[in-house]
Enzyme design. Structure first.
Site, mmCIF file in Angstrom:
data_model
loop_
_atom_site.group_PDB
_atom_site.id
_atom_site.type_symbol
_atom_site.label_atom_id
_atom_site.label_comp_id
_atom_site.label_asym_id
_atom_site.label_seq_id
_atom_site.Cartn_x
_atom_site.Cartn_y
_atom_site.Cartn_z
ATOM 1 N N SER A 190 0.796 -1.229 0.000
ATOM 2 C CA SER A 190 0.000 0.000 0.000
ATOM 3 C C SER A 190 0.824 1.272 0.000
ATOM 4 O O SER A 190 0.372 2.302 -0.481
ATOM 5 C CB SER A 190 -0.935 -0.004 1.202
ATOM 6 O OG SER A 190 -0.187 -0.085 2.396
ATOM 7 N N HIS A 218 -5.481 -4.156 -1.640
ATOM 8 C CA HIS A 218 -5.267 -3.010 -2.533
ATOM 9 C C HIS A 218 -5.300 -3.407 -3.998
ATOM 10 O O HIS A 218 -4.684 -2.727 -4.828
ATOM 11 C CB HIS A 218 -3.951 -2.296 -2.201
ATOM 12 C CG HIS A 218 -4.061 -1.331 -1.062
ATOM 13 N ND1 HIS A 218 -4.656 -0.092 -1.187
ATOM 14 C CD2 HIS A 218 -3.702 -1.442 0.236
ATOM 15 C CE1 HIS A 218 -4.618 0.535 -0.029
ATOM 16 N NE2 HIS A 218 -4.046 -0.268 0.853
ATOM 17 N N LYS A 249 -12.371 -1.140 0.664
ATOM 18 C CA LYS A 249 -11.622 -0.274 -0.264
ATOM 19 C C LYS A 249 -12.379 -0.184 -1.596
ATOM 20 O O LYS A 249 -13.401 0.492 -1.665
ATOM 21 C CB LYS A 249 -10.192 -0.790 -0.404
ATOM 22 C CG LYS A 249 -9.417 -0.613 0.905
ATOM 23 C CD LYS A 249 -7.946 -0.886 0.820
ATOM 24 C CE LYS A 249 -7.259 -0.437 2.102
ATOM 25 N NZ LYS A 249 -6.812 -1.542 2.946
#
Ligand SMILES: *Cc1c(COP(=O)(O)O)cnc(C)c1O
Length: 415
Positions: A190, A218, A249
């Site tokens: 990340s 991610h 996310k």
């Protein structure tokens, strides 16, 4: 009084130390839904300001998507607000299972189990599967939640240098006598936006009889041609034994996480993972909306395609302006500044220019590696990115860092 004056003074001094070191984290109050354009109150008490958000994990722009909001309203009406139970007592609705099935289909795994968060998934998965006969060999830069999960498990905690496959191979050779070996990595890291070499890892795993664990928080939803994640990007679909990821996310961004992979391992988590057994089931409104998110991303790649184009535009623009970037092909685009104070000063000036971008420094990244991490979203239009580029260029010019590399920036600002 149990909370003595000595205790209070100790913590006040600690907090003052954090402030004096210039690393006290302040929160900015957003007064609008998560989106490319947000209204922010900052500093506290200041009038609300409209700014372009350049640092959310809203990669696919689904956090406030009308269809997702509609699905959450319907979920609230049809399944209620809370479950008031863990999954195995009376906390499992049909929509929990259908979300697990959709994730399994999308990720091309054998089965999936939901957790309240990916932090919880990582906290529970290792202990449920491995014990003191086993060895976990992790990339040295894995996410904090993986580090914690590994610590909770009795298996030997080992590591290899970041992305270094030779070092990993040596470690695999060393532990051939263990019962099970498991290679542990993030799919996308990340802070730098770099990707794990999953193809090489799978080859090593086959050679040395090891399992592979990937936390794809991610990348799930947008990396690879259909957005399935790092395993699709690297051509190893179906070959990752354990995938953990977040719904917090790209996948709508509310909350929730999962373990997806070999069906026996998923079942072991259902029987043994402590955050699953001892923490409440995901709320129906989030589950209903997440089901809609899965329908959207499985029916079209439009949003991940837009994200890819936006990312190319942004990287090219920043490079041409003369910023020192971390290379990569993910929507995480870190602008390297090295000096912590410089990252804070630039972040503040960018805010004055209408850009919300946060500076990161130790302990979030290594000492001397301060940066402004920008994250691109499918919610951005090219006009957002053009405005942001103009602002970054103006601020970059003010600090005279355009066209300068690492050594020159450090020479000017120190570490
Ligand atoms: C964000 C993140 C998590 C935590 O996810 P939550 O669902 O918010 O708990 C775990 N692992 C990685 C790699 C992440 O980036």
């Amino acid at each position: 009084m149990a909370y003595s004056n000595d205790a209070r003074k100790f913590y006040q001094d600690e907090l003052n130390g954090i402030k004096e070191a210039g690393v006290f984290k302040e929160e900015r109050y957003i007064q609008s839904p998560q989106a490319a354009d947000i209204s922010v109150e900052y500093p506290e008490g200041a009038p609300t300001k409209e700014v372009i958000n350049m640092c959310s994990n809203n990669y696919l722009g689904l956090s406030s998507h009308p269809e997702v909001i509609k699905a959450s309203h319907e979920g609230l009406d049809s399944r209620g607000f809370g479950m008031s139970s863990v999954r195995f007592i009376c906390g499992t609705q049909d929509i929990h299972r259908s979300l697990e099935e959709k994730l399994t289909k999308f990720l091309e795994t054998e089965d999936t189990i939901l957790f309240a968060s990916c932090m919880d998934a990582n906290a529970g998965v290792f202990e449920a599967i491995f014990d003191d006969r086993d060895v976990l060999i992790a990339d040295r830069l894995v996410h904090a939640s993986i580090v914690d999960g590994m610590r909770l498990c009795k298996a030997l905690n080992e590591s290899f240098k970041h992305l270094n496959m030779d070092h990993l191979e040596k470690k695999l050779q060393t532990y051939q006598d263990a019962r099970f070996r498991c290679i542990v990595t993030d799919g996308v890291f990340s802070m730098d936006g770099d990707t794990a070499k999953l193809d090489e890892m799978v080859a090593l795993a086959e050679k040395y009889d090891a399992m592979v664990f990937v936390d794809d928080s991610h990348s799930t939803g947008f990396l690879g041609k259909h957005g399935k994640g790092t395993h699709e990007l690297k051509g190893v679909l179906g070959k990752i034994d354990i995938i953990t990821t977040t719904l917090g996310k790209a996948l709508g961004g509310a909350s929730g996480g999962c373990v997806s992979g070999r069906k026996e391992l998923v079942e072991m988590c259902r029987q043994r993972a402590r955050p699953y057994l001892f923490s409440n089931a995901m709320p129906p409104v989030v589950v209903a909306a997440s089901n809609k998110v899965m329908d959207i991303i499985m029916s079209t790649t439009e949003r991940r395609d837009k994200l890819e184009n936006n990312t190319k535009f942004w990287r090219k623009g920043l490079t041409e302006a003369g910023f020192d970037l971390r290379e990569g092909d993910t929507p995480i685009v870190p602008i390297m500044l090295y000096n912590a104070k410089l990252s804070q000063d630039m972040s503040r000036d960018l805010y004055d220019e209408g850009i919300y971008a946060i500076g990161f420094f130790f302990p979030v990244v290594a000492k001397g590696q301060a940066r402004i991490r920008t994250q691109i979203s499918a919610a951005h239009d090219i006009e957002h990115l053009e405005k942001a580029l103009a602002a970054f260029t103006k601020v970059g010019r003010k600090y005279d860092i355009l066209g300068k590399g690492k050594n020159e920036i450090i020479e000017m600002y120190g570490l």
